[in-house]
Design a protein around this motif. Structure first.
Motif, PDB file in Angstrom:
ATOM      1  N   TYR A  17      16.919   8.260   5.400  1.00  0.00           N
ATOM      2  CA  TYR A  17      17.760   7.758   6.492  1.00  0.00           C
ATOM      3  C   TYR A  17      17.309   6.314   6.728  1.00  0.00           C
ATOM      4  N   SER A  18      17.770   5.418   5.880  1.00  0.00           N
ATOM      5  CA  SER A  18      17.208   4.066   5.868  1.00  0.00           C
ATOM      6  C   SER A  18      17.712   3.192   7.001  1.00  0.00           C
ATOM      7  N   ALA A  19      19.015   3.256   7.264  1.00  0.00           N
ATOM      8  CA  ALA A  19      19.598   2.489   8.365  1.00  0.00           C
ATOM      9  C   ALA A  19      20.174   3.487   9.356  1.00  0.00           C
ATOM     10  N   LYS A  20      19.281   4.028  10.170  1.00  0.00           N
ATOM     11  CA  LYS A  20      19.678   4.995  11.199  1.00  0.00           C
ATOM     12  C   LYS A  20      19.648   4.280  12.542  1.00  0.00           C
ATOM     13  N   TYR A  21      20.829   4.114  13.090  1.00  0.00           N
ATOM     14  CA  TYR A  21      20.977   3.341  14.321  1.00  0.00           C
ATOM     15  C   TYR A  21      20.774   4.213  15.564  1.00  0.00           C
ATOM     16  N   ALA A  22      20.291   3.596  16.632  1.00  0.00           N
ATOM     17  CA  ALA A  22      20.131   4.270  17.923  1.00  0.00           C
ATOM     18  C   ALA A  22      21.512   4.366  18.558  1.00  0.00           C
ATOM     19  N   SER A  23      22.255   5.372  18.121  1.00  0.00           N
ATOM     20  CA  SER A  23      23.691   5.441  18.389  1.00  0.00           C
ATOM     21  C   SER A  23      24.040   6.378  19.537  1.00  0.00           C
ATOM     22  N   ALA A  24      25.123   6.049  20.224  1.00  0.00           N
ATOM     23  CA  ALA A  24      25.675   6.935  21.242  1.00  0.00           C
ATOM     24  C   ALA A  24      26.401   8.131  20.642  1.00  0.00           C
ATOM     25  N   PHE A  25      26.588   8.142  19.325  1.00  0.00           N
ATOM     26  CA  PHE A  25      27.369   9.188  18.671  1.00  0.00           C
ATOM     27  C   PHE A  25      26.549  10.415  18.267  1.00  0.00           C
ATOM     28  N   ASP A  28      13.799   7.441  25.187  1.00  0.00           N
ATOM     29  CA  ASP A  28      14.805   7.448  24.130  1.00  0.00           C
ATOM     30  C   ASP A  28      14.117   7.144  22.797  1.00  0.00           C
ATOM     31  N   ARG A  29      14.914   6.850  21.765  1.00  0.00           N
ATOM     32  CA  ARG A  29      14.354   6.644  20.430  1.00  0.00           C
ATOM     33  C   ARG A  29      14.547   5.212  19.936  1.00  0.00           C
ATOM     34  N   ARG A  30      14.693   4.293  20.856  1.00  0.00           N
ATOM     35  CA  ARG A  30      14.989   2.920  20.467  1.00  0.00           C
ATOM     36  C   ARG A  30      13.777   2.171  19.935  1.00  0.00           C
ATOM     37  N   THR A  31      12.586   2.748  20.042  1.00  0.00           N
ATOM     38  CA  THR A  31      11.426   2.073  19.441  1.00  0.00           C
ATOM     39  C   THR A  31      11.382   2.281  17.934  1.00  0.00           C
ATOM     40  N   HIS A  32      12.140   3.256  17.409  1.00  0.00           N
ATOM     41  CA  HIS A  32      12.125   3.461  15.962  1.00  0.00           C
ATOM     42  C   HIS A  32      13.510   3.473  15.328  1.00  0.00           C
ATOM     43  N   GLN A  33      14.540   3.946  16.036  1.00  0.00           N
ATOM     44  CA  GLN A  33      15.895   3.824  15.495  1.00  0.00           C
ATOM     45  C   GLN A  33      16.411   2.404  15.725  1.00  0.00           C
ATOM     46  N   MET A  34      17.358   1.979  14.894  1.00  0.00           N
ATOM     47  CA  MET A  34      17.749   0.581  14.869  1.00  0.00           C
ATOM     48  C   MET A  34      18.705   0.183  15.989  1.00  0.00           C
ATOM     49  N   ASP A  35      18.592  -1.051  16.419  1.00  0.00           N
ATOM     50  CA  ASP A  35      19.520  -1.639  17.387  1.00  0.00           C
ATOM     51  C   ASP A  35      20.911  -1.719  16.746  1.00  0.00           C
ATOM     52  N   PRO A  36      21.940  -1.144  17.390  1.00  0.00           N
ATOM     53  CA  PRO A  36      23.289  -1.181  16.811  1.00  0.00           C
ATOM     54  C   PRO A  36      23.825  -2.584  16.550  1.00  0.00           C
ATOM     55  N   ALA A  37      23.244  -3.596  17.164  1.00  0.00           N
ATOM     56  CA  ALA A  37      23.729  -4.965  16.978  1.00  0.00           C
ATOM     57  C   ALA A  37      23.236  -5.606  15.689  1.00  0.00           C
ATOM     58  N   ASN A  38      22.297  -4.973  14.983  1.00  0.00           N
ATOM     59  CA  ASN A  38      21.613  -5.639  13.873  1.00  0.00           C
ATOM     60  C   ASN A  38      22.137  -5.210  12.515  1.00  0.00           C
ATOM     61  N   LEU A  39      22.404  -6.196  11.673  1.00  0.00           N
ATOM     62  CA  LEU A  39      22.824  -5.962  10.294  1.00  0.00           C
ATOM     63  C   LEU A  39      21.721  -6.345   9.311  1.00  0.00           C
ATOM     64  N   ARG A  40      21.174  -7.544   9.430  1.00  0.00           N
ATOM     65  CA  ARG A  40      20.164  -7.993   8.476  1.00  0.00           C
ATOM     66  C   ARG A  40      18.947  -7.076   8.484  1.00  0.00           C
ATOM     67  N   GLU A  41      18.604  -6.580   9.655  1.00  0.00           N
ATOM     68  CA  GLU A  41      17.458  -5.678   9.758  1.00  0.00           C
ATOM     69  C   GLU A  41      17.657  -4.420   8.918  1.00  0.00           C
ATOM     70  N   ALA A  42      18.905  -3.963   8.797  1.00  0.00           N
ATOM     71  CA  ALA A  42      19.188  -2.763   8.000  1.00  0.00           C
ATOM     72  C   ALA A  42      18.747  -2.950   6.553  1.00  0.00           C
ATOM     73  N   PHE A  43      18.907  -4.144   6.039  1.00  0.00           N
ATOM     74  CA  PHE A  43      18.567  -4.373   4.636  1.00  0.00           C
ATOM     75  C   PHE A  43      17.062  -4.542   4.443  1.00  0.00           C
ATOM     76  N   ARG A  44      16.368  -4.982   5.474  1.00  0.00           N
ATOM     77  CA  ARG A  44      14.903  -4.963   5.397  1.00  0.00           C
ATOM     78  C   ARG A  44      14.407  -3.519   5.350  1.00  0.00           C
ATOM     79  N   GLU A  45      15.042  -2.666   6.138  1.00  0.00           N
ATOM     80  CA  GLU A  45      14.676  -1.245   6.113  1.00  0.00           C
ATOM     81  C   GLU A  45      14.970  -0.629   4.742  1.00  0.00           C
ATOM     82  N   MET A  46      16.132  -0.921   4.196  1.00  0.00           N
ATOM     83  CA  MET A  46      16.511  -0.359   2.902  1.00  0.00           C
ATOM     84  C   MET A  46      15.591  -0.852   1.791  1.00  0.00           C
ATOM     85  N   GLU A  47      15.286  -2.142   1.813  1.00  0.00           N
ATOM     86  CA  GLU A  47      14.410  -2.691   0.780  1.00  0.00           C
ATOM     87  C   GLU A  47      13.015  -2.080   0.863  1.00  0.00           C
TER      88      GLU A  47
END
Length: 325
Positions: A192-200, A216-235
């Motif tokens: 689960y590389s880009a798992k966002y802290a989602s309302a869904f 909540d889980r916002r210290t480890h799940q990703m901020d929904p506003a961030n895109l570039r951070e997702a690719f750091r997580e994936m890499e």
């Protein structure tokens, strides 16, 4: 007199057969993964109120139900367990007799269904957080040690793949080392590389009984506003040994799926989560959407964005005939 162009795009939309012939995006049942819940606390199937049509099964029924899913043409399930016992460290997650371990062994006795074991501690902890707490914050390094134990335990039980969902730093590396040193070098990791802290996620937390008792889980799940951070997580996950990268949720993050597809030559998974499911079902029940068309369009959009596989609660429904256009 105006001269009309020779190239008329509507020619290729004129009837269903031609539309099908030129369709650019399609998916098969083999692309779909069906999430399933096994609950150690029940003796008969329990419908999840916030996810109409989604059922949690008792342990003595999960094998037969998964076999029936396999008979429909769905080849893989993502398995979640609801244990009868919880503690501060979530020890049921890695127990030999944990609910996912028992369910996996039961499934494998009667079917060749591919079992992907979700791997986290939130369902197993009394506090509902994803790991060991230190002053009400999840302690990363203590937690990933337990994730590694859980990965080995799930593989020993017969899981074909493990899917760590906790979003801890270095979790994939720790699991890969543990699996390899235990002889499970061929057990893939779907991260689960880009798992966002989602309302869904709300309906899932009811289903899995994993709502945090505080915070909540916002210290480890990703901020929904961030895109570039997702690719750091994936890499990072790729460097650590992940075999499949996942984006979660799917539809609100189609741009992330698309960019991941363009960047990485590895399988990309997308999770159409509980809130996405519940939203479409509720709208259809109120007559605001055509359920069949909306479901098919949603899955097509995820596939078009670049997902190789889609985890969706609609998988069984699609297999039972929803895909008959």
């Amino acid at each position: 007199m105006k001269i009309l162009p020779e190239n008329r795009l509507r020619r290729l939309r004129i009837n269903p057969t031609i539309r099908s012939l030129v369709r650019e995006t399609s998916y098969n049942l083999s692309d779909l993964i069906y999430p399933m819940f096994v609950d150690e606390n029940i003796s008969k199937p329990r419908e999840i109120a916030s996810m109409p049509g989604v059922i949690a099964y008792p342990l003595n029924m999960i094998a037969d139900e998964s076999a029936s899913v396999k008979d429909l043409g769905i080849n893989a399930i993502l398995l979640f367990g609801i244990p009868s016992h919880k503690d501060d460290h979530g020890s049921g997650a890695w127990s030999e007799n944990g609910i996912v371990q028992k369910a996996t062994r039961s499934i494998k006795e009667i079917s060749d269904m591919t079992v992907i074991a979700d791997l986290c501690l939130c369902e197993y902890t009394t506090h509902g957080h994803c790991g060991v707490l230190d002053n009400e914050i999840v302690d990363n390094d203590s937690t990933i040690d337990l994730y590694a134990k859980t990965a080995v335990s799930q593989a020993e039980a017969g899981a074909d793949m493990v899917a760590p969902s906790g979003m801890m730093d270095d979790q994939v590396e720790k699991m890969r080392e543990a699996l390899d040193s235990s002889g499970y070098i061929n057990t893939p990791i779907m991260a689960y590389s880009a798992k966002y802290a989602s309302a869904f996620y709300g309906p899932f937390r009811e289903a899995a009984e994993s709502t945090p008792s505080f915070g909540d889980r916002r210290t480890h799940q990703m901020d929904p506003a961030n895109l570039r951070e997702a690719f750091r997580e994936m890499e990072a996950d790729l460097r650590e040994g992940a075999d499949i990268l996942m984006v979660k949720p799917a539809m609100p993050y189609l741009d992330v799926i698309r960019e991941a597809r363009m960047r990485y030559d590895v399988p990309i998974a997308a999770y159409q989560v509980s809130g996405e499911y519940a939203m479409l079902v509720a709208a259809a029940q109120n007559g605001w959407l055509d359920r069949k068309k909306a479901v098919l369009e949603s899955l097509t959009s995820i596939k078009r964005a670049g997902a190789d596989m889609i985890i969706t609660y609609f998988a069984k429904e699609v297999a039972e005939g929803l895909n008959d256009l």
